[in-house]
Motif scaffolding. Structure first.
Motif, PDB file in Angstrom:
ATOM      1  N   VAL A 260       0.872  -1.179   0.000  1.00 58.77           N
ATOM      2  CA  VAL A 260       0.000   0.000   0.000  1.00 58.77           C
ATOM      3  C   VAL A 260       0.905   1.224   0.000  1.00 58.77           C
ATOM      4  O   VAL A 260       1.683   1.432   0.938  1.00 58.77           O
ATOM      5  CB  VAL A 260      -0.924   0.035   1.233  1.00 58.77           C
ATOM      6  N   VAL A 261       0.819   2.018  -1.060  1.00 53.31           N
ATOM      7  CA  VAL A 261       1.718   3.163  -1.226  1.00 53.31           C
ATOM      8  C   VAL A 261       1.041   4.451  -0.767  1.00 53.31           C
ATOM      9  O   VAL A 261      -0.126   4.705  -1.067  1.00 53.31           O
ATOM     10  CB  VAL A 261       2.166   3.301  -2.699  1.00 53.31           C
ATOM     11  N   PHE A 262       1.829   5.287  -0.066  1.00 60.09           N
ATOM     12  CA  PHE A 262       1.377   6.602   0.385  1.00 60.09           C
ATOM     13  C   PHE A 262       2.251   7.712  -0.192  1.00 60.09           C
ATOM     14  O   PHE A 262       3.479   7.664  -0.091  1.00 60.09           O
ATOM     15  CB  PHE A 262       1.452   6.706   1.916  1.00 60.09           C
TER      16      PHE A 262
ATOM     17  N   GLU B 158      -4.630 -12.407   6.433  1.00 64.36           N
ATOM     18  CA  GLU B 158      -3.580 -13.338   6.852  1.00 64.36           C
ATOM     19  C   GLU B 158      -2.263 -13.143   6.097  1.00 64.36           C
ATOM     20  O   GLU B 158      -1.334 -13.938   6.248  1.00 64.36           O
ATOM     21  CB  GLU B 158      -4.065 -14.783   6.648  1.00 64.36           C
ATOM     22  N   GLU B 159      -2.173 -12.095   5.301  1.00 65.04           N
ATOM     23  CA  GLU B 159      -0.992 -11.888   4.458  1.00 65.04           C
ATOM     24  C   GLU B 159      -0.040 -10.859   5.053  1.00 65.04           C
ATOM     25  O   GLU B 159      -0.352 -10.198   6.046  1.00 65.04           O
ATOM     26  CB  GLU B 159      -1.448 -11.469   3.058  1.00 65.04           C
ATOM     27  N   THR B 160       1.118 -10.726   4.424  1.00 67.52           N
ATOM     28  CA  THR B 160       2.076  -9.699   4.827  1.00 67.52           C
ATOM     29  C   THR B 160       1.775  -8.422   4.051  1.00 67.52           C
ATOM     30  O   THR B 160       1.796  -8.409   2.823  1.00 67.52           O
ATOM     31  CB  THR B 160       3.521 -10.138   4.542  1.00 67.52           C
ATOM     32  N   ILE B 161       1.469  -7.364   4.783  1.00 64.54           N
ATOM     33  CA  ILE B 161       1.150  -6.063   4.198  1.00 64.54           C
ATOM     34  C   ILE B 161       2.339  -5.135   4.414  1.00 64.54           C
ATOM     35  O   ILE B 161       2.854  -5.006   5.528  1.00 64.54           O
ATOM     36  CB  ILE B 161      -0.114  -5.467   4.836  1.00 64.54           C
ATOM     37  N   VAL B 162       2.783  -4.493   3.332  1.00 62.69           N
ATOM     38  CA  VAL B 162       3.890  -3.540   3.416  1.00 62.69           C
ATOM     39  C   VAL B 162       3.357  -2.139   3.117  1.00 62.69           C
ATOM     40  O   VAL B 162       2.850  -1.880   2.030  1.00 62.69           O
ATOM     41  CB  VAL B 162       5.017  -3.880   2.425  1.00 62.69           C
ATOM     42  N   LEU B 163       3.455  -1.252   4.084  1.00 68.39           N
ATOM     43  CA  LEU B 163       3.064   0.138   3.896  1.00 68.39           C
ATOM     44  C   LEU B 163       4.281   0.900   3.375  1.00 68.39           C
ATOM     45  O   LEU B 163       5.335   0.915   4.022  1.00 68.39           O
ATOM     46  CB  LEU B 163       2.568   0.754   5.203  1.00 68.39           C
ATOM     47  N   VAL B 164       4.144   1.490   2.200  1.00 68.10           N
ATOM     48  CA  VAL B 164       5.268   2.147   1.529  1.00 68.10           C
ATOM     49  C   VAL B 164       5.085   3.662   1.596  1.00 68.10           C
ATOM     50  O   VAL B 164       4.174   4.217   0.992  1.00 68.10           O
ATOM     51  CB  VAL B 164       5.372   1.700   0.062  1.00 68.10           C
ATOM     52  N   CYS B 165       5.947   4.324   2.346  1.00 64.92           N
ATOM     53  CA  CYS B 165       5.973   5.785   2.365  1.00 64.92           C
ATOM     54  C   CYS B 165       6.880   6.253   1.233  1.00 64.92           C
ATOM     55  O   CYS B 165       8.032   5.806   1.144  1.00 64.92           O
ATOM     56  CB  CYS B 165       6.501   6.297   3.697  1.00 64.92           C
TER      57      CYS B 165
END
Length: 243
Positions: free
Chosen positions: A24-26, A138-145
């Motif tokens: 998820v990109v911010f 249940e997954e790996t979520i990566v928050l992208v700044c």
């Protein structure tokens, strides 16, 4: 239980390590806010590109209506529309938005090997959290700044913290230290989202360049949109998720 990681800036993204993950990109000021708003305003898709040269090349290959918008270091690219909702709202409906920005669209492209790639903002974080819990619990979520020019930016970190606050309210997650710090930062502030965004370095620079502070107020409105934008690697387009 899923786990959530956080990347501080686009230069820290290792594209091959995004495989198997949900990204998820911010870019709160302004790329991902603009993308969310454009889809809500009826754009057929948003096409994020690395730079203005790629944007012009992409425009040559599109036979359907399109709008070319972008900025470089905070200044509108010559011949492009200004990449803010107030400028794009009257013209994006029914068109593809080809978008080139200094940070956000680059971060999206660098994250594109993720199994699932979304764009989020304060505008739609509440809805994004609901969707992630429904689809990727249940997954790996990566928050992208996205950051800017190799540096961390407070507004993207705050945006990630906002999403985390909605996620942990409704689901159970294992947070990395960086994600936990973003959540603590978001929860610990006593000022409004607008006050925070206006106080950031990017917010100050943009206002010095002549931006109306109402543009910042518009993207500081938490939870007003229900749009979820998802990147399709086969077309390189971001489209609204149909639910």
């Amino acid at each position: 239980m899923g786990n959530i990681q956080l990347i501080f800036k686009k230069e820290d993204i290792k594209p091959e390590q995004m495989k198997g993950k949900v990204a998820v990109v911010f870019d709160v000021l302004f790329a991902t806010s603009t993308i969310t708003a454009a889809l809500a305003d009826g754009a057929r898709s948003v096409i994020p590109v690395y730079d203005q040269a790629q944007a012009r090349e992409k425009a040559k290959s599109i036979s359907e209506p399109y709008v070319l918008a972008g900025e470089e270091q905070g200044r509108t690219i010559e011949g492009f529309h200004h990449p803010l909702r107030s400028f794009l709202n009257p013209i994006v409906k029914g068109s593809h938005l080809i978008l080139s920005t200094t940070n956000g669209t680059v971060a999206i492209n660098r994250s594109s090997q993720a199994d699932h790639l979304y764009t989020s903002s304060l505008l739609n974080n509440r809805e994004m959290a609901n969707y992630l819990i429904e689809q990727h619990l249940e997954e790996t979520i990566v928050l992208v700044c996205s950051g800017t020019s190799g540096h961390f930016t407070m507004e993207d970190f705050y945006g990630a913290g906002s999403l985390l606050s909605y996620l942990v309210e409704k689901g159970s997650f294992q947070l990395s230290d960086s994600a936990q710090t973003a959540l603590l930062f978001y929860n610990g502030l006593s000022i409004s989202p607008f006050q925070l965004l206006r106080a950031t370095k990017i917010g100050q620079i943009l206002m010095e360049l002549g931006m109306d502070e109402n543009e910042i107020k518009s993207v500081a409105q938490e939870g007003i949109l229900h749009t979820i934008g998802k990147f399709d690697p086969s077309t390189r387009q971001i489209k609204e998720v149909e639910r």
